[in-house]
Motif scaffolding. Structure first.
Motif, short mmCIF file in Angstrom:
data_model
loop_
_atom_site.label_atom_id
_atom_site.label_comp_id
_atom_site.label_asym_id
_atom_site.label_seq_id
_atom_site.Cartn_x
_atom_site.Cartn_y
_atom_site.Cartn_z
N LYS A 1 27.65 52.86 70.93
CA LYS A 1 28.70 51.86 70.86
C LYS A 1 29.68 52.28 69.76
O LYS A 1 29.27 52.62 68.65
CB LYS A 1 28.11 50.48 70.56
N THR B 1 33.29 49.22 72.12
CA THR B 1 33.26 49.94 73.39
C THR B 1 31.91 50.61 73.57
O THR B 1 31.43 51.30 72.69
CB THR B 1 34.37 51.03 73.45
N ARG B 2 31.29 50.36 74.72
CA ARG B 2 29.98 50.94 75.00
C ARG B 2 30.15 52.29 75.71
O ARG B 2 30.96 52.42 76.61
CB ARG B 2 29.16 50.00 75.87
N ILE B 3 29.36 53.27 75.28
CA ILE B 3 29.36 54.61 75.87
C ILE B 3 27.97 54.84 76.46
O ILE B 3 26.99 55.01 75.74
CB ILE B 3 29.64 55.70 74.80
N ASP C 1 34.73 49.66 67.67
CA ASP C 1 35.49 48.54 68.27
C ASP C 1 34.69 47.79 69.34
O ASP C 1 35.18 46.87 69.96
CB ASP C 1 36.81 49.04 68.85
#
Length: 135
Positions: free
Chosen positions: A22, A27-29, A25
């Motif tokens: 993550k 945003t999940r990867i 900000d």
């Protein structure tokens, strides 16, 4: 180093995520994702550099290397370019040799525009006139 900051040889880099992650900000990867990051954007960011689009070689005058995450030209972390030390030593030696013996003049007043490819280069080349110094 300032020239490499403004015009990194490889403007972008790609990595595969080894595990779920993550970003700050939120945003999940997902694991296995291909992640692209722009070295050029980092090197021109006002969040990282004062007057980022100004050529100022003095910004590196009192430090050997900035943080590899701030100056991302050679990437960072475990994937840091293994040739960084050698390339910096080579360019320093070559430039010192050349400017001591030659005057190098811009012939055509090029635009300075870059061609965005996998490896950046001058859009219309960079023609110079080289004159051996007599003293």
């Amino acid at each position: 180093m300032e020239t490499l900051r403004l015009h990194p040889t490889a403007p972008e880099s790609f990595r595969f995520a080894k595990k779920d992650d993550k970003l700050p900000d939120g945003t999940r990867i997902p694991r296995g994702s291909l992640v692209m990051f722009s070295i050029n954007t980092i090197n021109h960011s006002e969040k990282v550099w004062t007057d980022p689009d100004t050529f100022n070689p003095d910004r590196f005058l009192h430090r050997k290397y900035p943080s590899q995450y701030q100056f991302a030209t050679f990437s960072a972390g475990p994937r840091l370019c293994p040739g960084q030390s050698l390339s910096m030593m080579e360019i320093t030696t070559c430039v010192a040799f050349l400017v001591n013996r030659y005057d190098i003049l811009d012939v055509e007043g090029h635009s300075g525009d870059m061609r965005w490819t996998m490896v950046m280069s001058m859009k219309d080349g960079f023609r110079v006139k080289i004159k051996r110094r007599t003293t």
